[in-house]
Design an enzyme around this catalytic site. Structure first.
Site, PDB file in Angstrom:
ATOM      1  N   TRP A 199       0.910  -1.168  -0.029  1.00  0.00           N
ATOM      2  CA  TRP A 199       0.006   0.057   0.042  1.00  0.00           C
ATOM      3  C   TRP A 199       0.866   1.184  -0.017  1.00  0.00           C
ATOM      4  O   TRP A 199       0.542   2.177  -0.686  1.00  0.00           O
ATOM      5  CB  TRP A 199      -1.217   0.035   1.192  1.00  0.00           C
ATOM      6  N   ASP A 245      -1.158   6.775   6.722  1.00  0.00           N
ATOM      7  CA  ASP A 245      -2.287   5.989   6.246  1.00  0.00           C
ATOM      8  C   ASP A 245      -2.597   4.830   7.310  1.00  0.00           C
ATOM      9  O   ASP A 245      -1.742   3.986   7.423  1.00  0.00           O
ATOM     10  CB  ASP A 245      -2.043   5.123   4.838  1.00  0.00           C
ATOM     11  N   LYS A 258     -11.851  -1.393   6.763  1.00  0.00           N
ATOM     12  CA  LYS A 258     -11.172  -2.553   7.431  1.00  0.00           C
ATOM     13  C   LYS A 258     -11.516  -2.998   8.904  1.00  0.00           C
ATOM     14  O   LYS A 258     -12.035  -3.839   9.156  1.00  0.00           O
ATOM     15  CB  LYS A 258      -9.634  -2.717   7.237  1.00  0.00           C
TER      16      LYS A 258
HETATM   17  C1  LIG Z   1      -6.877  -1.578   1.859  1.00  0.00           C
HETATM   18  C2  LIG Z   1      -5.694  -0.361   1.748  1.00  0.00           C
HETATM   19  C3  LIG Z   1      -5.572   0.722   1.013  1.00  0.00           C
HETATM   20  C4  LIG Z   1      -6.541   0.747  -0.106  1.00  0.00           C
HETATM   21  O1  LIG Z   1      -7.934   1.647   0.179  1.00  0.00           O
HETATM   22  P1  LIG Z   1      -9.183   1.955  -0.968  1.00  0.00           P
HETATM   23  O2  LIG Z   1     -10.129   2.691   0.135  1.00  0.00           O
HETATM   24  O3  LIG Z   1      -9.391   0.696  -1.659  1.00  0.00           O
HETATM   25  O4  LIG Z   1      -8.718   2.988  -1.767  1.00  0.00           O
HETATM   26  C5  LIG Z   1      -4.801   1.651   1.393  1.00  0.00           C
HETATM   27  N1  LIG Z   1      -4.120   1.745   2.451  1.00  0.00           N
HETATM   28  C6  LIG Z   1      -4.033   0.675   2.897  1.00  0.00           C
HETATM   29  C7  LIG Z   1      -3.170   0.608   4.325  1.00  0.00           C
HETATM   30  C8  LIG Z   1      -5.028  -0.557   2.983  1.00  0.00           C
HETATM   31  O5  LIG Z   1      -5.071  -1.461   3.762  1.00  0.00           O
END
Ligand SMILES: *Cc1c(COP(=O)(O)O)cnc(C)c1O
Length: 364
Positions: free
Chosen positions: A105, A175, A199
């Site tokens: 990611w 993030d 998540k």
């Molecule tokens: C799943 C994930 C993403 C992707 O996110 P989207 O909402 O599908 O754009 C980005 N960063 C992390 C850490 C993730 O686990």
């Protein structure tokens, strides 16, 4: 046998607490105080304004965040933040933003930032197959970077920072999509935190962004309205039609975290118990289950592992499916196996998985 909802170990979208699903199923037909389905309630109603305001307050209370942070509920997922952040923070700087490449990611965020300006990849785990995270000695942060960007929990590889990194005089951007509200996180150390809901805290369709006042104040003028944090901050996330259902779900999850779980320290304690159960199975399997991540960088959210052969991994997935488990396949980019144990996954379900894994190994 069909998969069982309480045994859904998917990496994302993740499982939600059963009490939240029950409330949602009622709200789909009728939100009691409104007499309307949640899917048909106006985003301009007083009811929705109160939902947003309660959720902003709940997130502030859970994280101990002051009012100098905006709490925004945006669309476009974490992926849109990969662009929105450099669009807001890079213009006007000659020195590069610093990014860590610690896994799948963070690797998606870097090229998006490069489209907007100058980026320096401070550290990359590509050579070592993203099996570990850097120590402070490996991170020569510079004082003149416009910001530092990193991913707190690499969902695909199962790597999680056990500390806040970076300099206090450089904006920290993180993030936290896959470990947001899973533990206390020293939120005030960050200038901007983003996490999509799907998540740990809700369904796909809404992304929480916590951003300090001055970051918004200093961002450039002239951005497209939808991509300008100002538009969302000044309207309390009601710039255009927001995803009312997704935001309502996150509110129910935040109430559950506060009232049922008792806050983030309790959540962390439960999450640590869950992870310890599975890591113990890996570590006492005489090498049958091989953990992917270096011990000190292991994620409490995503337990990644391999079996001695891909054929055995297929056999494991089939047997797990037959026993009612789902979502245990590794991410399509790296394969292997992954058990994601986000907030809503119960200790009882993790115990069932640990037992299943122990029996599977004995049979082989
Ligand atoms: C799943 C994930 C993403 C992707 O996110 P989207 O909402 O599908 O754009 C980005 N960063 C992390 C850490 C993730 O686990």
């Amino acid at each position: 046998m069909k998969p069982k909802n309480d045994l859904n170990f998917s990496g994302g979208p993740g499982a939600l607490p059963e009490c939240v699903l029950t409330q949602l199923s009622e709200a789909l037909i009728e939100v009691p105080e409104m007499g309307l389905s949640v899917l048909g309630i106006s985003h301009r109603s007083d009811w929705f304004a109160a939902i947003v305001s309660e959720l902003e307050n709940n997130i502030r209370a859970l994280l101990g965040l002051g009012t100098h942070y905006h709490v925004l509920f945006l669309q476009g997922g974490a992926t849109q933040q990969f662009s929105m952040i450099p669009m807001s923070l890079l213009p006007g700087h000659t020195s590069p933003a610093e990014y860590l490449h610690t896994g799948y990611w963070s690797g998606k965020a870097i090229p998006e930032a490069q489209r907007q300006g100058s980026v320096r990849v401070l550290w990359s785990g590509a050579q070592s197959g993203f099996s570990s995270l850097p120590s402070d000695a490996e991170l020569p942060f510079s004082a003149d970077a416009p910001y530092l960007h990193y991913v707190s929990n690499e969902t695909v590889e199962g790597l999680q920072f056990q500390r806040v990194i970076g300099r206090n005089d450089v904006l920290r951007v993180c993030d936290m999509s896959s470990d947001f509200l899973s533990k206390p996180c020293e939120a005030e150390q960050f200038s901007l935190i983003y996490a999509h809901a799907q998540k740990n805290i809700g369904p796909a369709g809404v992304t929480v962004v916590l951003v300090r006042d001055e970051v918004i104040a200093n961002s450039p003028a002239g951005l497209p309205g939808f991509l300008d944090y100002r538009s969302h901050a000044s309207t309390h996330s009601n710039f255009n039609t927001p995803p009312v259902f997704a935001i309502y779900t996150v509110l129910l999850v935040s109430r559950w975290l506060i009232n049922e779980i008792g806050g983030l320290e309790s959540m962390d304690r439960i999450n640590r118990q869950k992870a310890a159960l599975l890591y113990r199975v890996l570590d006492t399997s005489d090498g049958f289950y091989r953990g992917r991540a270096r011990l000190e960088d292991r994620s409490l959210m995503n337990i990644t592992f391999n079996l001695p052969s891909p054929e055995m991994e297929q056999g494991f997935l089939l047997a797990a499916h037959a026993a009612g488990f789902s979502g245990l396949g590794g991410h399509r980019s790296i394969g292997g196996l992954r058990a994601s144990i986000y907030n809503a996954m119960t200790l009882a379900a993790v115990e069932k998985l640990a037992d299943f894994m122990t029996h599977f190994r004995r049979k082989k």
